[in-house]
Design an enzyme around this catalytic site. Sequence first.
Site, PDB file in Angstrom:
ATOM      1  N   GLU A 103     -39.590 -25.890  75.198  1.00 41.10           N
ATOM      2  CA  GLU A 103     -38.877 -26.221  76.983  1.00 41.10           C
ATOM      3  C   GLU A 103     -38.473 -25.091  77.746  1.00 41.10           C
ATOM      4  O   GLU A 103     -38.463 -24.424  77.937  1.00 41.10           O
ATOM      5  CB  GLU A 103     -38.120 -27.077  76.388  1.00 41.10           C
TER       6      GLU A 103
ATOM      7  N   LYS B  64     -25.809 -34.528  81.732  1.00 44.33           N
ATOM      8  CA  LYS B  64     -25.040 -33.544  82.448  1.00 44.33           C
ATOM      9  C   LYS B  64     -24.564 -33.987  83.742  1.00 44.33           C
ATOM     10  O   LYS B  64     -23.995 -33.414  84.833  1.00 44.33           O
ATOM     11  CB  LYS B  64     -27.224 -33.053  83.070  1.00 44.33           C
TER      12      LYS B  64
ATOM     13  N   GLU C  57     -26.842 -21.226  84.985  1.00 44.52           N
ATOM     14  CA  GLU C  57     -27.468 -20.427  84.953  1.00 44.52           C
ATOM     15  C   GLU C  57     -27.802 -19.747  86.931  1.00 44.52           C
ATOM     16  O   GLU C  57     -27.764 -19.698  87.746  1.00 44.52           O
ATOM     17  CB  GLU C  57     -29.380 -21.268  85.475  1.00 44.52           C
TER      18      GLU C  57
ATOM     19  N   GLU D 218     -29.939 -37.262  78.461  1.00 45.94           N
ATOM     20  CA  GLU D 218     -29.837 -35.936  78.741  1.00 45.94           C
ATOM     21  C   GLU D 218     -28.749 -35.845  80.277  1.00 45.94           C
ATOM     22  O   GLU D 218     -28.016 -34.901  80.712  1.00 45.94           O
ATOM     23  CB  GLU D 218     -30.754 -35.099  77.975  1.00 45.94           C
TER      24      GLU D 218
ATOM     25  N   LYS E 259     -45.453 -28.856  81.017  1.00 47.95           N
ATOM     26  CA  LYS E 259     -44.103 -28.627  80.590  1.00 47.95           C
ATOM     27  C   LYS E 259     -44.346 -29.160  82.873  1.00 47.95           C
ATOM     28  O   LYS E 259     -44.286 -28.580  83.537  1.00 47.95           O
ATOM     29  CB  LYS E 259     -43.584 -27.399  80.425  1.00 47.95           C
TER      30      LYS E 259
HETATM   31  C1  LIG Z   1     -32.843 -29.498  85.394  1.00 50.60           C
HETATM   32  C2  LIG Z   1     -31.291 -28.856  84.766  1.00 50.60           C
HETATM   33  O1  LIG Z   1     -30.777 -28.047  84.049  1.00 50.60           O
HETATM   34  C3  LIG Z   1     -31.844 -26.588  83.439  1.00 50.60           C
HETATM   35  C4  LIG Z   1     -31.805 -26.229  83.051  1.00 50.60           C
HETATM   36  C5  LIG Z   1     -31.061 -25.755  81.109  1.00 50.60           C
HETATM   37  C6  LIG Z   1     -31.654 -26.800  80.725  1.00 50.60           C
HETATM   38  C7  LIG Z   1     -32.801 -27.431  81.133  1.00 50.60           C
HETATM   39  C8  LIG Z   1     -33.356 -28.282  80.018  1.00 50.60           C
HETATM   40  O2  LIG Z   1     -32.839 -27.887  78.789  1.00 50.60           O
HETATM   41  O3  LIG Z   1     -34.103 -29.275  80.404  1.00 50.60           O
HETATM   42  C9  LIG Z   1     -33.063 -27.560  82.410  1.00 50.60           C
HETATM   43  O4  LIG Z   1     -33.655 -27.284  82.240  1.00 50.60           O
HETATM   44  C10 LIG Z   1     -30.424 -29.590  85.410  1.00 50.60           C
HETATM   45  O5  LIG Z   1     -29.769 -29.638  84.906  1.00 50.60           O
HETATM   46  O6  LIG Z   1     -30.157 -30.366  86.738  1.00 50.60           O
END
Ligand SMILES: C=C(O[C@H]1C=CC=C(C(=O)O)[C@@H]1O)C(=O)O
Length: 453
Positions: free
Chosen positions: A302, A440, A266, A436, A216
């Site tokens: 993930e 974000k 987080e 995605e 990953k």
């Molecule tokens: C790396 C990020 O999110 C992380 C945290 C939640 C979900 C994530 C995902 O699903 O990829 C990422 O690991 C970001 O928001 O820039």
Amino acid sequence: MARVGTAVAGASPGTSSSLSIDAPALAGQERWVGGMLYLAAVDPLAGVDVLGEPSLYWDSPQMREVVAGWGEAGAMVAGSAQEAREVLRLLSSAATVRWAGEVPASLPGPWFGGMRFAAEGKDEGWGPFGFGRWTLPERMVWREGDRLAAAAFVPEGPGAEEQVRALLVGLGANFPAGPLPSRRTAQALRVSSSRLDFERSVERATETIAQGRLQKVVLARAVEIEGERPFAPVDVLARLREQNPRCTTFLFRASDGTAFLGATPETLCRWEGRELRTEALAGTAPVAQAQELSGRDKERREHHAVVRYLLEVLGPLAERIDADEVPTLLTLKNMVHLRTSVRAQLREGVGVADLVAAMHPTPAVGGTPSAMALAFLLEHEGLDRGWYAAPVGWVGPGRAHQVVALRSARVKGSKARLFVGAGIVAGSNAQAEWRETELKSLTMVRALGGTEG
Ligand SMILES: C=C(O[C@H]1C=CC=C(C(=O)O)[C@@H]1O)C(=O)O
């Protein structure tokens, strides 16, 4: 060598003088005088009207922590991960403040700051932030139970207590009683980011994963944003906290006034004595697809990479670890994440410095195997992450709260550089990962005053 700087009362960030001493040498000594009082007020951010733009802001509704800070009574600077560890160890073990008069029942901090994601980087915009920097505000206002409290700090020395009293009198007399009036300053934003470069990096990552060298990796990209007029960080903060009640809204200011701010879902660690609370947060879908998220194989892989990592690195530091058996859904304004809550009873002597050193970067922002993923990012990501995706937060004797600086941007004048990433595993698709990261990016785009686009 980590350095400690003291600043004259009223100084803004960047004017710290360079009293340069070995940080660990400070342990056990008192170098700042603090005083406090209670305010008849409701919103720490409302202080902007009399004190100007804050130098720090921290708002964690989950933990009922809200803090705004102005000026800088002291700063601790780290030039490397090792120095950052020393500074965190010092600030979490030594009482750096001698309270004159009443002592607060509880207070977040009083040191606030963060550090870089990784040592290397070429983006000059991150220069003023340094590798790591923690500051003691000159004036801070925070929520204590149902009341607001205010504190002032000045370097220990002749007349220090009088200076503290004068600062407190000013705070008590002038702090606005009501909430920050809402200021809607929507503006057209010019937004640019290279889709082709990002998708190519995702493809390179999936190839490397297919070769078995990585499981990953979390790839991030920058989004350049330009407004028609300068961004007002307070307005951006006001929107961030309003639109993201499940996130920690934060602002840290660099020595030249550049703001690093965001609203992250987080938590890296909330540490108090022997208790640790942390979480695995990875796996994302638009809110409309929330019900399918828990069943999706790619998102589960993930997510589990992060859970496994946390259990592994915390093992040697904890006497007992409890983790949710199955992830729950964390619903944000426009997306959902898989979340596993982890709690631990730490071994004697383990503190925030050890936790950050062991946990950062988790595979929610780095990857697995960790060293391979970081090497991959260095070679292929083409981005200086600076403080993005790194631990930021507060620290004080025996307690600390560090979040992972996601959904964030570096803002100076009318320009903002926003950062977003996504976890890549076997089966990831470059176009879907782009979408995605677009999702974000909306957290910050909306807060900067743009529409959803
Ligand atoms: C790396 C990020 O999110 C992380 C945290 C939640 C979900 C994530 C995902 O699903 O990829 C990422 O690991 C970001 O928001 O820039």
